[in-house]
Design an enzyme around this catalytic site. Structure first.
Site, PDB file in Angstrom:
ATOM      1  N   ASP A  12       1.061  23.124   9.236  1.00 45.89           N
ATOM      2  CA  ASP A  12       0.482  23.427   7.921  1.00 45.89           C
ATOM      3  C   ASP A  12      -0.950  23.937   8.007  1.00 45.89           C
ATOM      4  OD1 ASP A  12       2.860  22.513   6.793  1.00 45.89           O
ATOM      5  OD2 ASP A  12       2.113  20.466   6.590  1.00 45.89           O
ATOM      6  N   LYS A  15      -0.501  29.135   8.836  1.00 45.13           N
ATOM      7  CA  LYS A  15       0.118  30.204   9.655  1.00 45.13           C
ATOM      8  C   LYS A  15       0.726  31.282   8.758  1.00 45.13           C
ATOM      9  CE  LYS A  15       2.717  27.041  11.509  1.00 45.13           C
ATOM     10  NZ  LYS A  15       2.084  25.824  10.959  1.00 45.13           N
ATOM     11  N   GLY A  39       7.365  25.040   6.350  1.00 41.98           N
ATOM     12  CA  GLY A  39       7.122  25.570   5.004  1.00 41.98           C
ATOM     13  C   GLY A  39       5.878  26.424   5.087  1.00 41.98           C
ATOM     14  N   HIS A  40       6.051  27.735   4.998  1.00 41.94           N
ATOM     15  CA  HIS A  40       4.925  28.659   5.167  1.00 41.94           C
ATOM     16  C   HIS A  40       4.631  29.335   3.827  1.00 41.94           C
ATOM     17  CE1 HIS A  40       5.768  29.031   9.777  1.00 41.94           C
ATOM     18  NE2 HIS A  40       5.572  27.798   9.370  1.00 41.94           N
ATOM     19  N   THR A  41       3.383  29.251   3.399  1.00 42.77           N
ATOM     20  CA  THR A  41       3.017  29.763   2.073  1.00 42.77           C
ATOM     21  C   THR A  41       2.271  31.090   2.190  1.00 42.77           C
ATOM     22  OG1 THR A  41       2.619  27.442   1.566  1.00 42.77           O
ATOM     23  CG2 THR A  41       1.972  29.028  -0.120  1.00 42.77           C
ATOM     24  N   THR A 127      11.535  15.596   8.394  1.00 42.99           N
ATOM     25  CA  THR A 127      11.733  16.298   7.115  1.00 42.99           C
ATOM     26  C   THR A 127      13.177  16.160   6.638  1.00 42.99           C
ATOM     27  OG1 THR A 127      12.241  18.338   8.281  1.00 42.99           O
ATOM     28  CG2 THR A 127       9.943  18.018   7.634  1.00 42.99           C
ATOM     29  N   GLN A 198       5.443  24.737  12.918  1.00 44.88           N
ATOM     30  CA  GLN A 198       4.839  23.448  13.290  1.00 44.88           C
ATOM     31  C   GLN A 198       3.481  23.706  13.961  1.00 44.88           C
ATOM     32  OE1 GLN A 198       8.558  23.721  14.151  1.00 44.88           O
ATOM     33  NE2 GLN A 198       8.538  23.221  11.995  1.00 44.88           N
ATOM     34  N   THR A 278       7.659  21.619   2.236  1.00 42.43           N
ATOM     35  CA  THR A 278       9.090  21.364   2.397  1.00 42.43           C
ATOM     36  C   THR A 278       9.515  20.080   1.697  1.00 42.43           C
ATOM     37  OG1 THR A 278       9.088  22.573   4.477  1.00 42.43           O
ATOM     38  CG2 THR A 278      10.904  21.038   4.154  1.00 42.43           C
ATOM     39  N   THR A 279       8.696  19.023   1.798  1.00 44.54           N
ATOM     40  CA  THR A 279       9.119  17.722   1.256  1.00 44.54           C
ATOM     41  C   THR A 279       8.262  17.249   0.080  1.00 44.54           C
ATOM     42  OG1 THR A 279       7.695  16.614   2.841  1.00 44.54           O
ATOM     43  CG2 THR A 279       9.982  16.948   3.515  1.00 44.54           C
ATOM     44  N   ARG A 281       5.590  15.721   0.299  1.00 44.57           N
ATOM     45  CA  ARG A 281       4.868  14.487   0.653  1.00 44.57           C
ATOM     46  C   ARG A 281       3.360  14.742   0.711  1.00 44.57           C
ATOM     47  NH1 ARG A 281       7.702  12.788   6.200  1.00 44.57           N
ATOM     48  NH2 ARG A 281       7.768  15.051   6.405  1.00 44.57           N
ATOM     49  N   ARG A 283      -0.099  14.917   2.315  1.00 39.42           N
ATOM     50  CA  ARG A 283      -0.484  15.019   3.724  1.00 39.42           C
ATOM     51  C   ARG A 283      -1.635  14.057   4.003  1.00 39.42           C
ATOM     52  NH1 ARG A 283      -0.650  21.541   3.201  1.00 39.42           N
ATOM     53  NH2 ARG A 283       1.565  21.952   3.456  1.00 39.42           N
ATOM     54  N   LYS A 309      -9.272  27.458   5.183  1.00 37.96           N
ATOM     55  CA  LYS A 309      -9.687  26.482   4.166  1.00 37.96           C
ATOM     56  C   LYS A 309     -11.154  26.081   4.243  1.00 37.96           C
ATOM     57  CE  LYS A 309      -5.332  24.558   2.739  1.00 37.96           C
ATOM     58  NZ  LYS A 309      -4.718  23.476   2.049  1.00 37.96           N
ATOM     59  N   SER A 391     -10.684  32.121   6.781  1.00 37.18           N
ATOM     60  CA  SER A 391     -10.004  32.206   5.494  1.00 37.18           C
ATOM     61  C   SER A 391     -10.777  31.374   4.481  1.00 37.18           C
ATOM     62  CB  SER A 391      -8.568  31.694   5.647  1.00 37.18           C
ATOM     63  OG  SER A 391      -7.935  31.638   4.406  1.00 37.18           O
TER      64      SER A 391
HETATM   65  P1  GDP Z   1       1.712  26.799   7.343  1.00 34.79           P
HETATM   66  O1  GDP Z   1       2.860  25.879   7.418  1.00 34.79           O
HETATM   67  O2  GDP Z   1       0.871  26.770   8.577  1.00 34.79           O
HETATM   68  O3  GDP Z   1       2.112  28.212   6.986  1.00 34.79           O
HETATM   69  O4  GDP Z   1       0.781  26.269   6.163  1.00 34.79           O
HETATM   70  P2  GDP Z   1       1.276  25.762   4.706  1.00 34.79           P
HETATM   71  O5  GDP Z   1       1.694  26.945   3.904  1.00 34.79           O
HETATM   72  O6  GDP Z   1       2.249  24.656   4.869  1.00 34.79           O
HETATM   73  O7  GDP Z   1      -0.050  25.104   4.159  1.00 34.79           O
HETATM   74  C1  GDP Z   1      -1.219  25.825   4.027  1.00 34.79           C
HETATM   75  C2  GDP Z   1      -1.676  25.743   2.562  1.00 34.79           C
HETATM   76  O8  GDP Z   1      -3.017  26.185   2.465  1.00 34.79           O
HETATM   77  C3  GDP Z   1      -0.896  26.648   1.619  1.00 34.79           C
HETATM   78  O9  GDP Z   1      -0.806  26.030   0.369  1.00 34.79           O
HETATM   79  C4  GDP Z   1      -1.763  27.889   1.518  1.00 34.79           C
HETATM   80  O10 GDP Z   1      -1.570  28.623   0.306  1.00 34.79           O
HETATM   81  C5  GDP Z   1      -3.132  27.278   1.562  1.00 34.79           C
HETATM   82  N1  GDP Z   1      -4.207  28.118   2.133  1.00 34.79           N
HETATM   83  C6  GDP Z   1      -4.145  29.004   3.150  1.00 34.79           C
HETATM   84  N2  GDP Z   1      -5.383  29.463   3.424  1.00 34.79           N
HETATM   85  C7  GDP Z   1      -6.225  28.848   2.578  1.00 34.79           C
HETATM   86  C8  GDP Z   1      -7.645  28.886   2.394  1.00 34.79           C
HETATM   87  O11 GDP Z   1      -8.391  29.546   3.100  1.00 34.79           O
HETATM   88  N3  GDP Z   1      -8.162  28.100   1.395  1.00 34.79           N
HETATM   89  C9  GDP Z   1      -7.375  27.318   0.600  1.00 34.79           C
HETATM   90  N4  GDP Z   1      -7.963  26.585  -0.314  1.00 34.79           N
HETATM   91  N5  GDP Z   1      -6.038  27.248   0.766  1.00 34.79           N
HETATM   92  C10 GDP Z   1      -5.488  27.999   1.740  1.00 34.79           C
HETATM   93  P1  IMO Z   2       4.974  24.116   9.401  1.00 28.12           P
HETATM   94  O1  IMO Z   2       5.638  25.250  10.157  1.00 28.12           O
HETATM   95  C1  IMO Z   2       3.881  19.912   9.189  1.00 28.12           C
HETATM   96  C2  IMO Z   2       6.660  17.055  11.045  1.00 28.12           C
HETATM   97  C3  IMO Z   2       7.401  16.113  10.119  1.00 28.12           C
HETATM   98  C4  IMO Z   2       7.572  14.905  11.032  1.00 28.12           C
HETATM   99  C5  IMO Z   2       7.805  15.546  12.397  1.00 28.12           C
HETATM  100  C6  IMO Z   2       9.272  15.640  12.795  1.00 28.12           C
HETATM  101  O2  IMO Z   2       5.058  24.241   7.929  1.00 28.12           O
HETATM  102  O3  IMO Z   2       3.589  23.914   9.925  1.00 28.12           O
HETATM  103  P2  IMO Z   2      11.293  17.162  11.956  1.00 28.12           P
HETATM  104  O4  IMO Z   2      11.924  17.294  10.602  1.00 28.12           O
HETATM  105  O5  IMO Z   2      10.773  18.464  12.484  1.00 28.12           O
HETATM  106  O6  IMO Z   2      12.169  16.478  12.957  1.00 28.12           O
HETATM  107  O7  IMO Z   2      10.026  16.190  11.714  1.00 28.12           O
HETATM  108  O8  IMO Z   2       7.241  16.853  12.318  1.00 28.12           O
HETATM  109  N1  IMO Z   2       6.801  18.503  10.725  1.00 28.12           N
HETATM  110  C7  IMO Z   2       5.848  19.233  10.156  1.00 28.12           C
HETATM  111  N2  IMO Z   2       4.626  18.893   9.692  1.00 28.12           N
HETATM  112  N3  IMO Z   2       4.276  21.197   9.178  1.00 28.12           N
HETATM  113  C8  IMO Z   2       5.480  21.556   9.664  1.00 28.12           C
HETATM  114  O9  IMO Z   2       5.868  22.845   9.758  1.00 28.12           O
HETATM  115  C9  IMO Z   2       6.346  20.556  10.153  1.00 28.12           C
HETATM  116  N4  IMO Z   2       7.591  20.559  10.693  1.00 28.12           N
HETATM  117  C10 IMO Z   2       7.853  19.295  11.039  1.00 28.12           C
HETATM  118  O10 IMO Z   2       6.646  15.809   8.970  1.00 28.12           O
HETATM  119  O11 IMO Z   2       6.366  14.189  11.106  1.00 28.12           O
HETATM  120 MG    MG Z   3       3.738  24.306   6.363  1.00 25.24          MG
END
Ligand code: GDP
Ligand code: IMO
Ligand code: MG
Length: 409
Positions: A12, A15, A39-41, A127, A198, A278-279, A281, A283, A309, A391
């Protein structure tokens, strides 16, 4: 050129945002590990996309998006996601490809995943997407690969309920299936962006085992997921947040504690909207952990970092980062292998002056407040790696490029 984007913390890191940002310079975006646990946003102006399986580069028109060799693919989720894209006006047909060697997640694996985790002495907090089960079956050589859906000899060994689940997808995926190694070879002169899922500390080998995921989320996974050798990867970009987060259980040495940090954990969670994609939950949040980040830089040969961030720290009087662990009275700067040592580790914190005002509107490094620049310079010196992208907001446009990873300029 082949560029890899990986998470340098516990997932998270942002990416999705960075892959979307860099996708403009790519011809192909290839996800190389994990499954719908990710879960990629991606945020573009008012529109938000949440992707679990499809590479984030799919949002950019005309780019090819590949689900690579190392993935665990839930076909039901895949088509829900593709339908969602279509409804958002993103046409994907003819440009989304699926590795014939990727493994398939069956519906019953998800229930099994939840059951197994609940039975653990200390649950991992998975997850529940069946990821661990799919990779375990793969290692056990009992998994189902995409190619097996088209191999009559293998197909006839499947159980009735497996066949009835898989049957409708045979036609749906037929035209999407490719030999990824051959595909990447065929496009060897193009720009390929490898999207990790991850993060380093959730990697099966490098992470805080057993509190990890089951895929190869480190940079080396990009070579496997793309069916190429490691020498063919040109650059590795590590994405990290200005602080740290973790979802699920497991050690987190720099985690905020109420006793030491008061309400800082809640404040950062709310400002940074730190809830799982994804869930859902909440963080867990903590200080930037430079011991862990150094380890990530070293173990992935990260060439350049991407700091995400920074805006979440706007208006703080003081910012801190963890520069060492104190374990049994000793100061340690190497990331320990054992959960025992990681659980005992007390963060040694260094203070930095915070800044007034917002960094959101900054578009060059020089625009940033001097205190923010000091924080970044310290990180670079500590981990001996340059911060090439900063960012300052979730939107695609809220990005500062100091050095473009595609051109190095
Ligand atoms: P990923 O799994 O690595 O793709 O990351 P996630 O999408 O799970 O979580 C990153 C969160 O941070 C998302 O809600 C993004 O929209 C948000 N985000 C990304 N870059 C920035 C930033 O520079 N500032 C803020 N405030 N939010 C950001
Ligand atoms: P992105 O790509 C954050 C965590 C789960 C749990 C552990 C094992 O969005 O960064 P799993 O379901 O993979 O067997 O769970 O890994 N986990 C993540 N935490 N970002 C993720 O993906 C994750 N994918 C799995 O919360 O602790
Ligand atoms: Mg994510």
């Amino acid at each position: 050129m082949k560029l890899v984007v990986i998470g340098a913390q516990w997932g998270d890191e942002g990416k999705g945002k960075i892959v979307d940002f860099l996708a403009e310079g790519a011809d192909i975006i290839l996800r190389y590990s994990g499954g719908a646990n990710a879960g990629h946003t991606v945020v573009i102006q008012e529109q938000t996309f949440k992707l679990h399986l499809i590479p984030s580069g799919v949002i950019t028109p005309d780019k090819k998006a590949v689900l690579g060799i190392g993935m665990a693919v839930d076909l039901e989720n895949l088509f829900e996601e593709l339908d969602g894209l279509e409804q958002s006006g993103i046409s994907w047909k003819g440009r989304v490809f699926l590795s014939d060697r990727a493994h398939v997640v069956l519906p019953q694996y998800k229930e099994l995943d939840r059951q197994k985790d609940a039975e653990r002495r200390i649950p991992i907090g998975t997850t529940g997407r069946g990821i661990g089960i799919t990779y375990a079956l793969k290692a056990h050589r009992d998994g189902i690969r995409v190619a097996d859906l088209f191999d009559p000899a293998v197909w006839q060994t499947f159980k009735r309920e497996e066949k009835s689940f898989l049957e409708p997808y045979r036609e749906k995926i037929r035209d999407m299936v490719v030999d990824v190694s051959g595909f990447v070879h065929q496009h060897r002169d193009k720009n390929i962006l490898f999207e990790g899922a991850q993060g380093t500390l959730l990697d099966l080998d490098l992470g805080t085992y057993p509190f990890v995921s089951s895929g190869i989320s480190c940079a080396a996974g990009a070579a496997i997921g793309g069916g190429i050798g490691p020498h063919s990867l040109d650059r590795v970009i590590g994405v990290f947040k200005a602080y740290s987060t973790r979802v699920g259980n497991g050690p987190f040495p720099s985690e905020f504690t109420e006793q030491r940090d008061g309400k800082l954990g809640d404040t950062i969670r709310e400002i940074g909207r730190e809830y799982g994609v994804t869930t859902g939950r909440p963080r867990r949040c903590g200080y930037l952990d430079l011991v862990a980040l150094s380890y990530a830089c070293r173990s992935n040969s990260i060439d350049g970092l991407c700091l995400i961030k920074l805006d979440v720290y706007d208006g703080m009087e003081e910012i801190k980062a963890c520069t060492a662990y104190r374990i049994d009275g000793n100061e340690v700067v190497d990331f320990p292998a054992t959960i025992e040592h990681l659980n005992k580790a007390q963060p040694v914190l260094k203070s930095f002056r915070g800044w007034k005002g917002e960094v959101k509107s900054c578009r060059s490094f020089d625009d940033l407040p001097s205190e923010a620049k000091d924080y970044i310079h310290f990180i670079e010196e500590y981990v001996e790696t340059s911060v090439d992208i900063v960012s300052v907001g979730h939107n695609r446009s809220e990005t500062i490029v100091r050095r473009n990873p595609w051109t190095q300029s």
